[in-house]
Design an enzyme around this catalytic site. Structure first.
Site, PDB file in Angstrom:
ATOM      1  N   LEU A 191       0.807  -1.218   0.000  1.00 27.37           N
ATOM      2  CA  LEU A 191       0.000   0.000   0.000  1.00 27.37           C
ATOM      3  C   LEU A 191       0.839   1.266   0.000  1.00 27.37           C
ATOM      4  CD1 LEU A 191      -2.452  -1.317   2.684  1.00 27.37           C
ATOM      5  CD2 LEU A 191      -3.073  -0.860   0.320  1.00 27.37           C
TER       6      LEU A 191
ATOM      7  N   GLU B  36       5.174   2.914   0.939  1.00 26.03           N
ATOM      8  CA  GLU B  36       6.547   2.605   1.303  1.00 26.03           C
ATOM      9  C   GLU B  36       7.238   3.835   1.853  1.00 26.03           C
ATOM     10  OE1 GLU B  36       9.004   2.910  -2.757  1.00 26.03           O
ATOM     11  OE2 GLU B  36       7.372   1.465  -2.830  1.00 26.03           O
TER      12      GLU B  36
ATOM     13  N   GLY C  56      10.946   0.942   5.193  1.00 27.65           N
ATOM     14  CA  GLY C  56      10.109  -0.235   5.013  1.00 27.65           C
ATOM     15  C   GLY C  56       8.881   0.039   4.177  1.00 27.65           C
ATOM     16  N   GLU C  57       7.840  -0.781   4.382  1.00 26.33           N
ATOM     17  CA  GLU C  57       6.633  -0.717   3.570  1.00 26.33           C
ATOM     18  C   GLU C  57       5.392  -0.903   4.443  1.00 26.33           C
ATOM     19  OE1 GLU C  57       7.890  -2.600  -0.687  1.00 26.33           O
ATOM     20  OE2 GLU C  57       7.675  -4.012   0.979  1.00 26.33           O
ATOM     21  N   VAL C  58       4.246  -0.558   3.859  1.00 26.43           N
ATOM     22  CA  VAL C  58       2.958  -0.880   4.460  1.00 26.43           C
ATOM     23  C   VAL C  58       2.267  -1.866   3.535  1.00 26.43           C
ATOM     24  CG1 VAL C  58       0.719  -0.023   5.230  1.00 26.43           C
ATOM     25  CG2 VAL C  58       2.757   1.370   5.564  1.00 26.43           C
TER      26      VAL C  58
ATOM     27  N   ASP D 190       3.966  15.824  11.896  1.00 25.50           N
ATOM     28  CA  ASP D 190       4.078  15.596  10.449  1.00 25.50           C
ATOM     29  C   ASP D 190       2.689  15.485   9.814  1.00 25.50           C
ATOM     30  OD1 ASP D 190       5.461  15.358   8.063  1.00 25.50           O
ATOM     31  OD2 ASP D 190       5.700  13.185   8.217  1.00 25.50           O
TER      32      ASP D 190
END
Length: 459
Positions: free
Chosen positions: A15, A17, A21-23, A130
């Protein structure tokens, strides 16, 4: 679908990155439950462990309708996993039309939900640091969810308050005091970011690249001539009045949440909020620095996260349309009722990105045509695999990926932001789509057809 991640759960797609890392989206084959899994690569980024543990410690304390749910974590030698609620409505930036924005009624609803979530965070002594459209997700009903607490921090504990010192966040959304390298109060800086988000929703552009006197757009914002420039000329009287009270450079004079909630635009009923009142006016109770203006279109391409902390300087939005659940720890998610396949209905709600289209070509022809148009438009690109293309803008400030997905005699071309500004990414997508318009299918995009025809690809 790919191989099971853990018994009963399969990774359906990537979904989003970030640098570390990544989702990934996971689906339970037995229950069709969906969760998002944030994976931090500790093998290549061992120093990220302290940051992700801090993120998990903060996020696990939060329970609010406007904040993505935290469900658990798992730690292995090479990876740290955080499981969060899956927000199938996608990212907020995907709902913002470049240079146009969105209907005021939609912006008002989402802004109210954003302020409600930020109020909850601040009441619990937490600063997000953020806030931006890429970190604001939408659920299947279009409700806003604040996500990605990788830069969040505690500013109040046991009644004791502290000022913040680290300059971190994403440049166009940063408050000027965050860049000053002096201690600053947490709440006003988050609210400044909310003000920039409101401008992006109403005008479809960002006012400046950095709130610094080195920026022409920001300098104009602090003059009396701002109303003749974009994006301010796109805002109606009441909306502009509220934005001006939020984007005051002096934090002590900036509107707090109670004043924001009392403003007429914030309180205006949905039936009346889309009525524009022109021309605009200038009230006299502004800041002595008199902020005013923005650039006609975000010079923002890829706004890396700013930070003076080790290992935070390259953090980009990790969120994407998701967040998950502790599928490994929650017995509620692990059902014994056998279901051999994931239904089209369950898949249909999973992937709602607007940055995709179908071409009446084979996958091989589609990737060849896409490559040709990318060359013509001046992009740098590389084919990572037979179905994945990485695209980089000429100035190298924006990176996005295109996945080529076979669909019954047609091909779906799906684009996903990898690094950079969401609004700028949308602009580039529109340019690519327009250039390829003659080969784009005019029929409706039926995503479940892709699921029924092929296993869900790695996107």
């Amino acid at each position: 679908m790919s191989a099971e991640f853990v018994e009963g759960w399969s990774i359906a797609q990537t979904l989003g990155e970030g640098t570390f890392g990544e989702v990934k989206l996971l689906i339970n084959r037995n229950t069709n439950s969906t969760v998002a899994m944030k994976v931090i690569d500790l093998k290549n980024y061992p120093d990220a462990i302290s940051m992700v543990k801090k993120e998990a410690t903060i996020h696990c304390r939060l329970k609010h309708p406007s904040i993505i749910k935290y469900f658990g974590q798992r730690y292995s030698k090479d990876n740290f996993y955080i499981f969060l609620e899956y927000a199938s409505g996608g990212e907020l930036f995907d709902r913002i039309e470049p240079d146009v924005g969105m209907p005021q009624s939609d912006a008002q609803k989402l802004f109210k939900e954003l302020i409600d979530g930020v109020d909850y965070l601040h009441n619990n002594g937490i600063a997000h640091r953020d806030l931006k459209p890429e970190n604001l997700l939408l659920d299947e009903h279009g409700n806003l969810k604040i996500s990605d607490f990788g830069l969040a921090t505690m500013f109040m504990c046991n009644g004791k308050r502290r000022k913040l010192e680290n300059s971190c966040g994403t440049r166009p959304y940063l408050a000027p005091e965050v860049l000053s390298h002096c201690p600053y109060q947490a709440e006003p800086s988050d609210l400044w970011s909310c003000g920039i988000i409101l401008v992006s929703m109403l005008a479809g552009e960002l006012p400046w690249e950095t709130p610094s006197d080195d920026e022409v757009e920001y300098k104009i914002w602090k003059t009396t001539d701002y109303a003749n420039h974009s994006p301010w000329c796109k805002l109606d009287t009441l909306a502009l009045s509220l934005v001006r009270k939020i984007l005051i450079p002096t934090p002590s004079r900036r509107y707090d949440i109670s004043k924001i909630c009392s403003h007429r635009w914030f309180k205006k009923s949905k039936s009346n909020v889309d009525k524009f009142n022109m021309p605009k006016y200038c009230d006299n109770d502004f800041d002595e620095a008199r902020p005013c203006y923005s650039q006609p279109a975000p010079a923002a391409n890829s706004y890396p996260t700013v930070s003076i902390l080790p290992n935070e300087s390259e953090i980009y939005s990790f969120s994407q349309p998701t967040q998950v659940e502790d599928l490994l720890l929650s017995s509620q998610l692990l059902s014994s009722q056998p279901v051999t396949t994931v239904t089209n209905n369950s898949i249909q709600k999973l992937v709602r990105r607007m940055t995709r289209f179908i071409v009446v070509l084979s996958p091989e022809e589609a990737i060849a045509k896409l490559s040709q148009f990318l060359d013509n438009l001046g992009y740098t690109w590389k084919i990572n695999s037979s179905s994945l293309v990485t695209i980089i803008t000429a100035d190298q400030r924006l990176v996005f990926k295109s996945n080529i997905i076979p669909m019954q005699n047609q091909t779906l071309i799906d684009f996903r932001l990898s690094r950079g500004c969401g609004l700028e990414f949308k602009r580039h997508f529109v340019a690519i789509k327009n250039s390829m318009s003659k080969i784009i299918s005019k029929g409706p995009l039926m995503w479940p057809v892709a699921i029924a025809t092929n296993s869900v690809p790695y996107i």
